[in-house]
Design an enzyme around this catalytic site. Sequence first.
Site, PDB file in Angstrom:
ATOM      1  N   GLY A 149     -13.173 -31.616  -5.675  1.00  0.00           N
ATOM      2  CA  GLY A 149     -13.058 -32.460  -4.262  1.00  0.00           C
ATOM      3  C   GLY A 149     -15.464 -32.065  -3.761  1.00  0.00           C
ATOM      4  N   CYS A 150     -15.728 -31.955  -2.656  1.00  0.00           N
ATOM      5  CA  CYS A 150     -16.991 -33.108  -2.514  1.00  0.00           C
ATOM      6  C   CYS A 150     -17.597 -32.379  -3.537  1.00  0.00           C
ATOM      7  CB  CYS A 150     -17.183 -32.353  -1.038  1.00  0.00           C
ATOM      8  SG  CYS A 150     -19.396 -32.423  -0.775  1.00  0.00           S
TER       9      CYS A 150
END
Length: 197
Positions: free
Chosen positions: A39-40
């Site tokens: 993800g991020c």
Amino acid sequence: MRRLIFAAILGLSSALSAASAEASSVGDENIAKAVFAGGCFWCMEADFEKLDGVGDVISGYAGGLMDNPTYERHDGHLEVVQVPYDPSKITYRELADYFFRHIDPLDDKGQFCDRGHSYTTGLFYSTAEEYDAAKAAKAEAEKVLGETVVTPLLELKKFWIAEGFHQDYYKTNPLRYKLYRTGCGRDRRVNQLWGDK
């Protein structure tokens, strides 16, 4: 959510250039590198840099076919981190186990509040030994969670360094980073999934 934060502060200044990020990833010849998509990349960078034996983690892109991806245009690529580590202090398998415990490996649509392909998870490998370790870590995660882990094992073809603004974001923009991470519910979901496991 993160795209809005990024768009609002893009004009301020970049903390590092891509060239300096690349230079910081080069070091002792005994240092190995692992690549993870969780993800991020801001959050993954912050999580991995807590580990003993891990150096300066670099945010970037991998997994797609496009050359020279950017934050605004990285079709097919995942947001990833390149984790330089000393194998005499920490192994690839230990990094892979740690990786699983800092993501939601049951979500194939993104991570937390960030949705879409570029925010999905992936465990990259470069050698047969890394593949075996990644496979074992994934099997262990499934055993612990009692559910199917959707995180794929992906052969690393090329790692592209992200723009300097993204490097060490949690250090250069601590308040914005904390607001983003808390608002996105990352830690809440990780704790819900893994608890003391």
